[in-house]
Design a protein around this motif. Sequence first.
Motif, PDB file in Angstrom:
ATOM      1  N   ALA A  87      42.362  40.205  39.767  1.00 35.51           N
ATOM      2  CA  ALA A  87      42.556  41.472  40.474  1.00 35.51           C
ATOM      3  C   ALA A  87      43.755  41.412  41.412  1.00 35.51           C
ATOM      4  CB  ALA A  87      41.292  41.837  41.247  1.00 35.51           C
ATOM      5  N   GLN A  96      36.282  41.225  38.630  1.00 35.73           N
ATOM      6  CA  GLN A  96      37.643  41.408  39.133  1.00 35.73           C
ATOM      7  C   GLN A  96      37.963  42.896  39.216  1.00 35.73           C
ATOM      8  OE1 GLN A  96      39.981  38.808  40.022  1.00 35.73           O
ATOM      9  NE2 GLN A  96      38.046  37.695  40.042  1.00 35.73           N
ATOM     10  N   GLN A  97      37.654  43.510  40.345  1.00 36.04           N
ATOM     11  CA  GLN A  97      37.835  44.944  40.534  1.00 36.04           C
ATOM     12  C   GLN A  97      39.196  45.235  41.178  1.00 36.04           C
ATOM     13  OE1 GLN A  97      35.478  47.383  39.587  1.00 36.04           O
ATOM     14  NE2 GLN A  97      34.551  45.632  38.548  1.00 36.04           N
ATOM     15  N   VAL A  98      39.955  46.147  40.565  1.00 35.60           N
ATOM     16  CA  VAL A  98      41.265  46.546  41.072  1.00 35.60           C
ATOM     17  C   VAL A  98      41.163  47.993  41.544  1.00 35.60           C
ATOM     18  CG1 VAL A  98      43.736  46.679  40.597  1.00 35.60           C
ATOM     19  CG2 VAL A  98      42.295  45.094  39.295  1.00 35.60           C
TER      20      VAL A  98
END
Length: 360
Positions: free
Chosen positions: A258, A284-286
């Motif tokens: 991210a 994995q947050q964007v």
Amino acid sequence: MAVRAAVLPAIGSPLEITGIDLPEPGPGQVRVRLAAAGVCHSDLSLSDGTMRVPVPAVLGHEGAGTVVAVGEGVGHVAPGDGVVLNWAPSCGACHACSLGEVWLCANALSGAADVYARTTEGTDLHPGLNVAAFAEETVVSASCVLPVPDGVPLADAALLGCAVLTGYGAVHHSARVRAGETVAVFGVGGVGLSALQAARIAGASKIVAVDVSAEKEELARAAGATDYVVASDTTAREIRGLTGKQGVDVAVECAGRAVSIRGAWDSTRRGGRTTVVGIGGKDQQVTFNALEIFHWGRTLSGCVYGNSDPAQDLPVLAEHIRAGRLDLSALVTERISLDGIPAAFENMLAGKGGRALIVF
């Protein structure tokens, strides 16, 4: 016939080097004696569960070798031929294939659920991403083999099966880098090193390599980087400083994290393009806010297998190799035996090196 292979017994378990029993090739199948296989980060993603794979399995999807036997109906290769393994063969019939987007084929990985071999104790084994290249020999669908182009050494040709197609394709097919544009490549592994070479071939005027390790600078510059930045909270600012405060035209993200995806986006100019090649986990947050998407006018796109068609792209890559524009040896940081795979996985976890090549 028994051969040695690296078996993943369960998700999260270490690989076990052991004997497996391979059948003779059936109709539409090919048996290949491996010359070499690349240890790719995708194999690590399979072993830790980031990407789903039926287990027990033999991993390894980047390989090349010699055909030793063919089943009924196979005509495009014969015993003695050198071949590159294609882990994502297109079916030619699904919606994506009908659009010419063969890299998105809905049936490309259907073979990974098959039982292709057994342990010497009789346990069923699946072929990882279709081709099970972490073994002395493998049996694959005929659609998973392509002839090695003339002038490409067989062992080096293994890298064409994933790293080079992906990195080259990300630059030429997905980002479509034009001569004179500026490029940043995030992540200097095998795919990243291929992307750096591809950017140089495309005629990029400035090529910035970014990685968490300062030790990879020499590798990056040898592949074509004009500048090197050690990843930090100020990466985007440093890249803008290298490009007249504008940012690069194109960023290629090869790490699947991210923070690096966000950093790649922030490093591009207004109207710039970011291509994400790295495979990240669901955790994995964007995040982006609505105003910045409007204001910056940037493009963010995913990239699967370099948006490549191996049958069409391998001859193009071979021409670059023969002309000296593409150096496969520059991607290999160490040559190991089959027994060295577990240690190579540890090196990947530690962020070391570019690409280990198993030579059989």
